[in-house]
Enzyme design. Structure first.
Site, mmCIF file in Angstrom:
data_model
loop_
_atom_site.group_PDB
_atom_site.id
_atom_site.type_symbol
_atom_site.label_atom_id
_atom_site.label_comp_id
_atom_site.label_asym_id
_atom_site.label_seq_id
_atom_site.Cartn_x
_atom_site.Cartn_y
_atom_site.Cartn_z
ATOM 1 N N HIS A 14 0.862 -1.182 0.000
ATOM 2 C CA HIS A 14 0.000 0.000 0.000
ATOM 3 C C HIS A 14 0.904 1.240 0.000
ATOM 4 C CE1 HIS A 14 -2.850 2.878 1.881
ATOM 5 N NE2 HIS A 14 -3.809 2.072 1.459
ATOM 6 N N ASP A 18 2.578 -5.017 7.562
ATOM 7 C CA ASP A 18 1.373 -4.217 7.402
ATOM 8 C C ASP A 18 0.192 -5.182 7.502
ATOM 9 O OD1 ASP A 18 -0.865 -2.926 6.479
ATOM 10 O OD2 ASP A 18 0.057 -2.146 4.655
ATOM 11 N N LYS A 43 -10.921 -0.449 9.893
ATOM 12 C CA LYS A 43 -11.119 -1.676 9.119
ATOM 13 C C LYS A 43 -11.517 -2.835 10.045
ATOM 14 C CE LYS A 43 -7.431 -0.119 6.135
ATOM 15 N NZ LYS A 43 -8.175 0.561 5.072
ATOM 16 N N CYS A 76 -4.749 2.715 -3.677
ATOM 17 C CA CYS A 76 -3.488 3.086 -3.007
ATOM 18 C C CYS A 76 -2.387 2.074 -3.289
ATOM 19 C CB CYS A 76 -3.671 3.268 -1.506
ATOM 20 S SG CYS A 76 -4.785 4.601 -1.095
HETATM 21 C C1 PLP Z 1 -2.888 -2.916 3.225
HETATM 22 C C2 PLP Z 1 -3.115 -1.540 3.763
HETATM 23 N N1 PLP Z 1 -2.097 -0.892 4.336
HETATM 24 C C3 PLP Z 1 -2.251 0.338 4.845
HETATM 25 C C4 PLP Z 1 -3.453 0.989 4.807
HETATM 26 C C5 PLP Z 1 -3.532 2.379 5.391
HETATM 27 O O1 PLP Z 1 -4.425 2.457 6.439
HETATM 28 P P1 PLP Z 1 -4.798 3.883 7.027
HETATM 29 O O2 PLP Z 1 -5.260 4.723 5.862
HETATM 30 O O3 PLP Z 1 -5.886 3.619 7.985
HETATM 31 O O4 PLP Z 1 -3.603 4.460 7.622
HETATM 32 C C6 PLP Z 1 -4.543 0.352 4.221
HETATM 33 C C7 PLP Z 1 -5.861 0.983 4.119
HETATM 34 O O5 PLP Z 1 -6.141 1.868 3.367
HETATM 35 C C8 PLP Z 1 -4.365 -0.948 3.682
HETATM 36 O O6 PLP Z 1 -5.374 -1.592 3.093
#
Ligand code: PLP
Ligand code: NAG
Ligand code: NAG
Length: 395
Positions: free
Chosen positions: A78, A181, A207, A350
């Site tokens: 991500h 992650d 989530k 993303c």
């Molecule tokens: C795999 C993964 N990593 C990181 C994130 C980032 O999470 P957040 O936007 O809550 O910081 C997300 C969600 O968007 C995700 O799906």
């Protein structure tokens, strides 16, 4: 009279304050218990997973990463797990290396292990991909146990680590740390940080059926204790003088300012709810939904579903990213939303480098959680077929 009132207000607000602190710390214990950390002081509350990764990047990263050191990631990360390390690389002169996907369209873990060397200081890897729906086996416990149970000694050959060792073991072999992650795994399956043995792990409350604005970092105690502060301010100090300050022990050291008290308590409630349902039960049901979703989608003509094909050995998370020939994913998503009230997402989710690697700029993604049903999937497929006919009628 006025004084008495004031006194009442102040004294009750002190009780409230104590209660808020107590509930906040209880929420930390709930997170800790949920991921089986050995000590709740290994849980740092952040605003989200992104902030948790940046915390590690700006503290552990800037302290430990030197010119020419390598940070190993996968192309499927991500953006929030890529960009902070690009910033660290720019500041330190370190190099980012990316593991690609193998023929099954999953991150090539064997290649990851081959790319490890003494130069590697950190491995950044997702647990479950938010696009591919694949699970990275951070820990291949069954093999490790089998080998040692059988009395095998793991010999060092010319390779630094062998196929029966797990990512964490191999990374630790070369002195690298591992950041997982876990945004897409913690809400959907049992995650046990002691079993994974990763050094850092991050996730986000929203989530996990919890509120937005809170997430957490898990870090091994010895690492957190050696890390400098991230943000400076109230709550993170021990003593403040005019020219310098001493810092609190973790986790307070990393929680400057008024914390997201309400949000953290909300996350604790969400954890109670998920635990009440049972994470293993949630996972088993979602594996079933995932297979049903994948099989149903596969019947749609001219569709490309990304990630691994589910089988007895390969399970997918309950989501599918896909494209249908000659229809833009945003058109699909808009039509499904407006004509059928079905919410899917379109875009790069993303994960632009991953989409580039897959040869597309965007995809449509249907994601499920435990509250979805087979009927939801049937409705979605029906609506999708209708959307496809609609768009194809213009050709
Ligand atoms: C795999 C993964 N990593 C990181 C994130 C980032 O999470 P957040 O936007 O809550 O910081 C997300 C969600 O968007 C995700 O799906
Ligand atoms: C948590 O980890 C410990 C140490 O590995 C283990 O003994 C225990 O069974 C785990 N707890 C759960 C609930 O899995
Ligand atoms: C997520 O964290 C970033 C970085 O601290 C912050 O700017 C953003 O507002 C956070 N999101 C939420 C919903 O709090």
């Amino acid at each position: 009279m006025l004084l008495a009132c004031l006194y009442l207000i102040i004294s009750s607000s002190s009780q409230l304050r104590a209660r808020a602190t107590e509930e906040y710390e209880l929420a930390r214990k709930k997170v800790s218990h949920f991921i089986n950390a050995s000590d709740s002081r290994e849980i740092v509350f952040t605003r989200n997973a992104t902030e948790a990764i940046n915390l590690v990047a700006y503290t552990w990263g800037l302290q430990n990463i030197k010119p020419d050191d390598e940070i190993l990631l996968t192309v499927a990360e991500h953006h929030s797990a890529i960009v902070p390390w690009q910033l660290v690389a720019q500041k330190t002169g370190a190099v980012l290396k990316f593991v690609e996907l193998n023929g099954d369209e999953v991150p090539d873990v064997d290649n990851l292990k081959d790319m490890l060397s003494r130069k590697t200081k950190l491995v950044v890897v997702h647990h479950v991909s938010n696009v591919l729906a694949s699970l990275v086996r951070i820990r291949r416990m069954w093999l490790n146990i089998e080998m040692s149970d059988l009395g095998y000694t793991i010999l060092n050959t010319d390779r630094l680590c062998s196929s029966y060792q797990d990512i964490v073991l191999c990374a630790h072999d070369v002195g690298a740390k591992v950041l997982v992650d876990a945004c897409q795994s913690v809400p959907h399956m049992v995650v046990d940080v002691q079993n994974l043995n990763a050094d850092f792990l991050v996730a986000s409350s929203h989530k996990m059926c919890g509120p937005t604005g809170v997430g957490f970092l898990y870090g091994k105690s010895d690492l957190l204790s050696a890390m400098p502060p991230f943000l400076g301010g109230g709550e993170m100090i021990s003593d403040v003088f005019l020219d310098h300050s001493t810092y609190a022990e973790p986790p307070s050291r990393f929680e400057a300012g008024t914390p997201a008290i309400g949000e953290a308590i909300g996350l604790g409630a969400a954890i109670d709810y998920l635990s009440g349902l049972g994470m293993q039960k949630i996972h088993d049901y979602e594996i079933f939904l995932a297979k049903y979703l994948y099989d149903s989608l596969s019947s749609v003509p001219n569709i490309h579903i990304y990630g691994p094909v589910p089988s007895n050995h390969v399970s997918r998370a309950a989501l599918c990213s896909f494209n249908i020939d000659n229809i833009h994913p945003t058109d699909l998503a808009t039509y499904l939303d407006q004509q059928h009230g079905v919410a899917i997402r379109s875009g790069h989710h993303c994960a632009q480098p991953l989409h580039r690697h897959l040869g597309v700029s965007a995809s449509a993604r249907a994601s499920l959680h435990f509250y979805n049903t087979v009927e939801d999937i049937d409705d979605f497929i029906w609506a999708l077929n209708d959307a496809v006919s609609f768009f194809n009628s213009f050709k």
